[in-house]
Design a protein around this motif. Sequence first.
Motif, short mmCIF file in Angstrom:
data_model
loop_
_atom_site.label_atom_id
_atom_site.label_comp_id
_atom_site.label_asym_id
_atom_site.label_seq_id
_atom_site.Cartn_x
_atom_site.Cartn_y
_atom_site.Cartn_z
N ARG A 244 0.78 -0.36 8.36
CA ARG A 244 -0.16 0.03 7.31
C ARG A 244 -1.01 1.21 7.75
NH1 ARG A 244 -2.26 -5.80 4.92
NH2 ARG A 244 -0.24 -6.55 4.29
N ASP B 28 0.83 -1.20 0.00
CA ASP B 28 0.00 0.00 0.00
C ASP B 28 0.87 1.26 0.00
OD1 ASP B 28 -0.07 0.93 3.23
OD2 ASP B 28 0.38 -1.17 2.81
N ASP B 29 0.31 2.36 -0.48
CA ASP B 29 1.07 3.59 -0.64
C ASP B 29 1.52 4.17 0.70
OD1 ASP B 29 1.94 5.82 -2.51
OD2 ASP B 29 0.67 6.94 -1.13
#
Length: 221
Positions: free
Chosen positions: A221, A138-139
Amino acid sequence: MLTLLGIAVVVVGFVARINPLLVVVAAALVTGLAAGMGPLEVVALFGKAFKENRYVSLLWLVLPAIGLLERYGLQERAKALIGGLQAATTGRILLLYFAIRQITSALGLTSLGGHPQMVRPLVAPMAEAAAETHGLTDDDTRQKVRAMSAATDNIGLFFGEDIFIAIGSILLMVGFLQQNGIVVEPLHLSVWAIPTAIVAFIVHGTRLVLFDRKLKSGAAR
């Protein structure tokens, strides 16, 4: 005290997001005029400083070279290399780079690392590739890995370079102390920088280990 007006110009200019080059030039002019110097005298000092330090401009030649390497797949090759190593983790890669960065900086080799020539094209992609092996794509995680990569370079350089006896910061401190009647040898400052560098390595090394654990558990995250 009027010579400190240059600092105010820098603060206002950066807050207003004016071109940094214009801000620095304006601050220098204000400082020079406040010190009783004429405009031509200030400009002459600019020319003298550029002439004496023109070798600094050679560093800009690194940027096109790095750009070409990135265009022809340097980051992809770095990621592929780490992707094939199961033992490689983000924390281990950054910890290894941190040790190398601090040791080379202590030897005066400060140009061996850096954000444009090392972190962006090599270190950060390798750290990202190691994170991807744990499924973290994820970014938000990518940005945290990149930020930690940049921080590792900064801390390694900052606390490593002061050990080198001929670094600018050491000479600046020696000159400042001598102007205030305190005589100290550059070697003494360098020696006392070693404990600080060791503590910095332990503290940031612990941060990297904890960051690695967060990545493995997915908590980053």
